[in-house]
Each structure stands twice: as structure tokens, then as C-alpha cells.
Design a protein around this motif. Sequence first.
Motif, PDB file in Angstrom:
ATOM      1  N   ARG A 105       0.865  -1.182   0.000  1.00  0.00           N
ATOM      2  CA  ARG A 105       0.000   0.000   0.000  1.00  0.00           C
ATOM      3  C   ARG A 105       0.896   1.224   0.000  1.00  0.00           C
ATOM      4  NH1 ARG A 105      -3.825  -0.279   5.082  1.00  0.00           N
ATOM      5  NH2 ARG A 105      -4.598   1.686   4.257  1.00  0.00           N
ATOM      6  N   VAL A 106       0.642   2.163  -0.887  1.00  0.00           N
ATOM      7  CA  VAL A 106       1.418   3.401  -0.921  1.00  0.00           C
ATOM      8  C   VAL A 106       0.518   4.532  -0.438  1.00  0.00           C
ATOM      9  CG1 VAL A 106       2.728   5.015  -2.352  1.00  0.00           C
ATOM     10  CG2 VAL A 106       2.834   2.556  -2.838  1.00  0.00           C
ATOM     11  N   MET A 107       0.836   5.096   0.724  1.00  0.00           N
ATOM     12  CA  MET A 107       0.062   6.217   1.264  1.00  0.00           C
ATOM     13  C   MET A 107       0.769   7.516   0.885  1.00  0.00           C
ATOM     14  SD  MET A 107      -1.032   4.945   5.076  1.00  0.00           S
ATOM     15  CE  MET A 107      -2.004   3.444   5.318  1.00  0.00           C
ATOM     16  N   VAL A 108       0.126   8.298   0.039  1.00  0.00           N
ATOM     17  CA  VAL A 108       0.709   9.559  -0.421  1.00  0.00           C
ATOM     18  C   VAL A 108       0.253  10.669   0.523  1.00  0.00           C
ATOM     19  CG1 VAL A 108       0.869  11.172  -2.348  1.00  0.00           C
ATOM     20  CG2 VAL A 108       0.634   8.711  -2.796  1.00  0.00           C
ATOM     21  N   THR A 109       1.204  11.411   1.074  1.00  0.00           N
ATOM     22  CA  THR A 109       0.834  12.461   2.024  1.00  0.00           C
ATOM     23  C   THR A 109       0.387  13.725   1.302  1.00  0.00           C
ATOM     24  OG1 THR A 109       3.008  13.470   2.119  1.00  0.00           O
ATOM     25  CG2 THR A 109       2.572  11.682   3.690  1.00  0.00           C
ATOM     26  N   ALA A 110      -0.312  14.566   2.058  1.00  0.00           N
ATOM     27  CA  ALA A 110      -0.623  15.913   1.606  1.00  0.00           C
ATOM     28  C   ALA A 110       0.598  16.800   1.847  1.00  0.00           C
ATOM     29  CB  ALA A 110      -1.824  16.450   2.369  1.00  0.00           C
ATOM     30  N   LEU A 111       0.570  18.008   1.301  1.00  0.00           N
ATOM     31  CA  LEU A 111       1.642  18.974   1.550  1.00  0.00           C
ATOM     32  C   LEU A 111       1.278  19.910   2.697  1.00  0.00           C
ATOM     33  CD1 LEU A 111       4.359  20.227   0.499  1.00  0.00           C
ATOM     34  CD2 LEU A 111       2.928  21.865  -0.744  1.00  0.00           C
ATOM     35  N   ASN A 112       0.000  20.299   2.756  1.00  0.00           N
ATOM     36  CA  ASN A 112      -0.433  21.346   3.681  1.00  0.00           C
ATOM     37  C   ASN A 112      -1.127  20.770   4.918  1.00  0.00           C
ATOM     38  OD1 ASN A 112       0.240  23.765   2.044  1.00  0.00           O
ATOM     39  ND2 ASN A 112      -1.116  22.753   0.564  1.00  0.00           N
ATOM     40  N   PRO A 113      -1.250  21.590   5.985  1.00  0.00           N
ATOM     41  CA  PRO A 113      -1.966  21.128   7.179  1.00  0.00           C
ATOM     42  C   PRO A 113      -3.370  20.661   6.799  1.00  0.00           C
ATOM     43  CG  PRO A 113      -1.043  23.332   7.544  1.00  0.00           C
ATOM     44  CD  PRO A 113      -0.805  22.986   6.107  1.00  0.00           C
ATOM     45  N   HIS A 114      -3.831  19.580   7.392  1.00  0.00           N
ATOM     46  CA  HIS A 114      -5.176  19.047   7.139  1.00  0.00           C
ATOM     47  C   HIS A 114      -5.432  18.851   5.638  1.00  0.00           C
ATOM     48  CE1 HIS A 114      -6.402  21.396  11.054  1.00  0.00           C
ATOM     49  NE2 HIS A 114      -5.337  20.664  11.208  1.00  0.00           N
ATOM     50  N   ALA A 115      -4.388  18.517   4.906  1.00  0.00           N
ATOM     51  CA  ALA A 115      -4.482  18.316   3.449  1.00  0.00           C
ATOM     52  C   ALA A 115      -5.091  19.523   2.748  1.00  0.00           C
ATOM     53  CB  ALA A 115      -5.271  17.042   3.119  1.00  0.00           C
ATOM     54  N   GLY A 116      -4.805  20.715   3.274  1.00  0.00           N
ATOM     55  CA  GLY A 116      -5.264  21.949   2.648  1.00  0.00           C
ATOM     56  C   GLY A 116      -6.689  22.333   3.032  1.00  0.00           C
ATOM     57  N   GLU A 117      -7.379  21.441   3.681  1.00  0.00           N
ATOM     58  CA  GLU A 117      -8.768  21.658   4.118  1.00  0.00           C
ATOM     59  C   GLU A 117      -9.601  22.318   3.009  1.00  0.00           C
ATOM     60  OE1 GLU A 117      -9.264  21.697   8.562  1.00  0.00           O
ATOM     61  OE2 GLU A 117      -9.916  23.711   8.077  1.00  0.00           O
ATOM     62  N   GLY A 118      -9.743  21.569   1.934  1.00  0.00           N
ATOM     63  CA  GLY A 118     -10.602  22.032   0.838  1.00  0.00           C
ATOM     64  C   GLY A 118     -10.079  23.270   0.129  1.00  0.00           C
ATOM     65  N   GLY A 119      -8.789  23.536   0.218  1.00  0.00           N
ATOM     66  CA  GLY A 119      -8.219  24.690  -0.473  1.00  0.00           C
ATOM     67  C   GLY A 119      -8.023  25.900   0.423  1.00  0.00           C
ATOM     68  N   ARG A 120      -8.534  25.844   1.657  1.00  0.00           N
ATOM     69  CA  ARG A 120      -8.395  27.010   2.546  1.00  0.00           C
ATOM     70  C   ARG A 120      -6.983  27.174   3.069  1.00  0.00           C
ATOM     71  NH1 ARG A 120     -13.527  25.348   4.237  1.00  0.00           N
ATOM     72  NH2 ARG A 120     -12.698  24.187   5.997  1.00  0.00           N
ATOM     73  N   MET A 121      -6.206  26.088   3.055  1.00  0.00           N
ATOM     74  CA  MET A 121      -4.816  26.168   3.544  1.00  0.00           C
ATOM     75  C   MET A 121      -3.851  25.615   2.523  1.00  0.00           C
ATOM     76  SD  MET A 121      -5.138  24.679   7.370  1.00  0.00           S
ATOM     77  CE  MET A 121      -6.691  24.770   8.238  1.00  0.00           C
ATOM     78  N   GLY A 122      -4.056  25.995   1.265  1.00  0.00           N
ATOM     79  CA  GLY A 122      -3.141  25.528   0.230  1.00  0.00           C
ATOM     80  C   GLY A 122      -3.887  24.755  -0.840  1.00  0.00           C
ATOM     81  N   THR A 123      -3.353  24.805  -2.052  1.00  0.00           N
ATOM     82  CA  THR A 123      -4.077  24.231  -3.191  1.00  0.00           C
ATOM     83  C   THR A 123      -3.330  23.081  -3.867  1.00  0.00           C
ATOM     84  OG1 THR A 123      -3.053  25.902  -4.586  1.00  0.00           O
ATOM     85  CG2 THR A 123      -5.237  26.417  -3.710  1.00  0.00           C
ATOM     86  N   GLU A 124      -2.129  22.744  -3.382  1.00  0.00           N
ATOM     87  CA  GLU A 124      -1.351  21.692  -4.049  1.00  0.00           C
ATOM     88  C   GLU A 124      -2.069  20.347  -4.023  1.00  0.00           C
ATOM     89  OE1 GLU A 124      -0.189  23.796  -1.795  1.00  0.00           O
ATOM     90  OE2 GLU A 124       1.640  24.750  -2.536  1.00  0.00           O
TER      91      GLU A 124
END
Lengths: 326, 326
Positions: free
Chosen positions: A199-218
Motif C-alpha cells: 500500500r502506498v500512502m501519499v501524504t498531503a503537503l499542507n496542514p489538514h491536506a489543505g482543508e478544501g483549499g483554505r490552507m493551500g491548493t497543491e
Amino acid sequence: MPAKTTSPKSEIFVTMGDPAGVGPEIIARAFGSMDHSSDVRFTIIGDKDILDRALARQGVSGRGNVDVLDCWEALSGVEPGKPSKEGARKSLRSIEKAVELMMAPGDISPKALVTGPISKEAVAEVSCGFTGHTEFLQKAYGADLVTMAFVGDNLRVVPVTRHIPLKDVSSKLSIDLILNTIRQVVENGWLMTGVDRPRVMVTALNPHAGEGGRMGTEEKDIIGPAVLRAREIYPYVEGPIPSDVAFYKALGKPEVIVLAMYHDQCLGPFKMLDFTNGVNMTLGLGHVRTSPDHGTAFDIAGKGIADPGSMIRAIELALKAVRRKS
Amino acid sequence: MPAKTTSPKSEIFVTMGDPAGVGPEIIARAFGSMDHSSDVRFTIIGDKDILDRALARQGVSGRGNVDVLDCWEALSGVEPGKPSKEGARKSLRSIEKAVELMMAPGDISPKALVTGPISKEAVAEVSCGFTGHTEFLQKAYGADLVTMAFVGDNLRVVPVTRHIPLKDVSSKLSIDLILNTIRQVVENGWLMTGVDRPRVMVTALNPHAGEGGRMGTEEKDIIGPAVLRAREIYPYVEGPIPSDVAFYKALGKPEVIVLAMYHDQCLGPFKMLDFTNGVNMTLGLGHVRTSPDHGTAFDIAGKGIADPGSMIRAIELALKAVRRKS
């Protein structure tokens, strides 16, 4: 003398690393304690005198059917625990020699490389622009993309970006880079996890995975689309998963590899738990390269107290790689 | 009835969190299992019916000498496990009521606040710009700087920056921000560690702490100078330490607090090990606020299986805070 009469099916080169560091002694102890079968030929690239002295200091009586290739002139002024430019030059020389031998045509294949610890800072002083084994080998092999992977008892992790400033990580990420890294990881998934479909778990870049774009859009623009495309050919990839969830989910699951977006994102958790047993791997060279995940430890070099555990695991992983292929 | 005759010396308010989440039941179980002494007055802010139903579902026979303040009209359409706008509005209302009571003049002091889990996403939908308890309380209290701190069995961590995109972290860091955060952490060091002079390990921002500027300059320009200035008044601060060394050094040392530069840098390692026991704290309000470090867990709410461990620790930490001050 069965070792001499059976012809080896594969070959592993081991560089000694900085002759003043713990490399010689952990290699000596590793080969003193490991059980060698004759299907693999080992060649240590470095210095026979230093290795034999290290063996003697460790009280190890032999090094099995392992050859030593003297790859430099007799050293002057290099003593255990004392970093020097001479030592740095020699450690670079041993890597160059290893690459030459790895790439040479020959009748023994597959091959793998295990590198002993060097001082990056010291080598950078004698060879401008040197940032580490991974980048050096990438250039020497002319590889478009190499992947730095870490295997430990608790976690298996891969950073998509490596030795760059944190603020440059976002601009360095791309769908292609993530996809190609996933590909190299999946190709070596068995080696990292022992299962064919990790299983390959790919992490987010931003806190809370960007929280729907509110904390980053990557996550929306790059990581999410890369994971979707990866899943088309490899359904065991998942993400983007927030950093503070991914490692919790991955911990203690030997079949999971965490694919992180940057160096400290995965090496903080990894080294916290697997500092003393981790193995660093380079994927994408055609040959596997492994290395103990620690440095030269000049402060304890030559005292006979360096733990060979990580070097033993690096050699075992190289063995696993060549035996799988042969 | 000694509980009624001893006048309490301090007061702790507990918000119920989202009424459809696990908040009511973990609060019910916490107060059902904890030993209450009468020196502290507890007031749960939420809904008496919901709490009593939760108590009954848990098979808990009482809630000690704990008052419940009904802070909203009877709920309609809110059921355990079913998130709703109504539930989100109520959870926000309970926090507003708590702030009002915390800031009200009165004869009982000190005070502390324990907040139940809310759905940030759901509250953000009914209250534009809501990003979490920490930021909401900072604004409500008119605090210049608040610090989000995490206390767990294995690690104690504080991020200097919080809910911002990763690529903005570098530009947000300053010597003043790091210094002022260190100050708030040191002031609450005993609460976080149990010792008066905790060691504060300040992390680097870049891989290998920037490696002398080759991989980033924030260590030389911002973090290093901040640590130097902090050490003038507080010699137990050290850093900048590379991320992949700091957590390894801090692990299992109860007297160490890791001060990290951004959210995932410390919450990756922290939640990996302390997901189920961690307590989230807000420092800098004048009163301590604690909270279990998990969410509403709508998927298991009302089933009687939610683990109250983190809520119990949050209440215990609030008790420790008010008893230290009183």
C-alpha cells in the motif's frame, strides 16, 4: 573449500566510506558476524590494511569469502575519529571506483551496491557541489530520476523532493514527479515491504491536506490528480492523506510505504523510531544501492563501540535484491 | 454532603462540542469515572438532556458534583452520528458561552476551559472564517499571540506557525514570533512537562538545518538568532536542530518540549505516537484551554465505544493548571 568452487551468481560491492569514520569497523563486524553463502561475491572497495586493522580491533577473526579491493594509495595521516581532507578524498574515490565496477560489463549479474558512511560536508569541501550519495549516483549513472527510500523496522518512507529549501518544495512538485516516483517505488515495493502489492500512502503537503483549499491548493492541483492517475494502473495507492494521519495509519504495518512530499515530512517520524536500524536506498539506477542510515560518527570511530546493525541490514537488503533478480 | 459545603477555589468549564459527535459521551464517561474533589467547580456547557442520555447509554450512574448549563434551546433533528448545521451552530454557541463565562468577573479564580470536539468544517459553514478553537479564542480574548501546544505520553510539541499553506511558512517566521512563542511555552513549561525548567528543542526549517546555508537560510537568519536571544534569559533552549534529529532526541524524555516551525513538522511525529492520548492546549489566553486531540468521530458517535482517554487527560491537565495557580 566450497566457497571457492561454487561460482557466484551475483555481486555486491561495498564502499568503505570515510576511512576515519565508523565505516571500516561496522563493515568488519558485519562481515565477521554474517553467514556468507557462496552464491554472492562481495567486494569491499577501500583499503585492506584499514579493514584488517578494524577486524583485529573488533576481535573478529575473519571476513568470510569477501575480497578487498585497494582502491587508493596508502593513506597518510588518516586515523579513526579524525576527519581530514585526505579521508574525504578517499571516500569519494571509493564511490567513483564502485560506480566504475557496477557499470562495467561482466559475466556476473545482478549487482548491488552498499555504501559506507561518508561526511557529506567533508566531501563537499574537496568536491564542489557534492550533496550526497543519491545525487552523485544519479549523475554518474545518468539517471533521469532516482528515488531516495528508507526502510526501517517501524516505517518505510520515501520523500518526493529531497535536499532543497522547504520554501521551494511547492514549486518543485509536479504531477509527473509524483507519478514517476510512485512508479519507482512500486517497482521496488517488494524489496521495501516483502509483499508484491504494497500500500502506498501519499501524504498531503499542507496542514489538514489543505482543508478544501483554505490552507493551500497543491492537494487539489497536483497531489490529488497524481494519485488519481497512479490508481489507474496501481490501485493500492491512496491519498493525499494529511501528514498527521498518514504516519499514524502506517505505523506498524509492514506492507505500507509512506510517500511524502519533502525530506523532513517523512524523516522526522522515520528517524524518531528507526534511527538505529534504518536503511537508506537509492532506486532508479538499474542496480539497488543501500546504505546504513547514519553518518561517520567520528566521535566514536575506532573505539569498537559502533553498532553494526544498520550496516548489516543494508547488506541484507542488497542480498535480498540480487537474489530476487538472479 | 461535603461537596456542597466546601466552597470551590477554582472553576473549570467544559463545552460539549458538537452534540452529534462523541463529545457528550466522552464527557459523560470522563465524569462518570473521575474522582471529583470539591475544590474545583465543573460546569458543562451544552445540553442537560443530551448529557443525561449519554450517561444512561454509557451505563454511568452519575456525574459527580458537576453542573450542566443548558446553553441552547431544545435541539431538533440532532442525533448522534449525524452532523448537521444545527449541531454546528450549537457547538459554536457553547464556545461563545464559555468565553463569556470565562471572562466574566467573579469570586472564583483561577479558571480553565476544556473544549469538546467540534467539526471545524461544519462550523466554518455556519460561521464564515472559522478555522478552529485556537484562532476563535485568540480573537475572542483579544490576545496578540496564542500558542497551540500538544501534550502526549511520548512527546510534547508546539508549532510556531499553524493553519497556513506550507509554502507560506518561511515568510511568516520571524525572530519575534519564535521568541514570543518560546516565552509562552516556557511560562507553561511546568504544565506541559511537570518540571520547572523544561528543555526546549527548537527545530530547523530546512533539511539538515539548511546545511550551512546550502539548503535554505532561515536557520542562519531567523531561527538561530532567535534561539541565541532566548538563551540569554532561558538557557534551556537549544537549536536549531534538524527535524530528523530533534524528535529522536526528544522521544521518551518527559522534560523536553519540541518547538517546531510548522504544523505537520511536529504533528506528524506527535500524532503517530500520541493520537489516542494527546491533549491540545491553547496558551496565551490568561486561562488555560485544553481539549482532547481528536475530532467528533461522527462514525462511532452514540455507539458507546468512543475512548474517553484523551478527554480525561484534557480535564486532568486543566485541573493541574487551576490547582497550580490557586
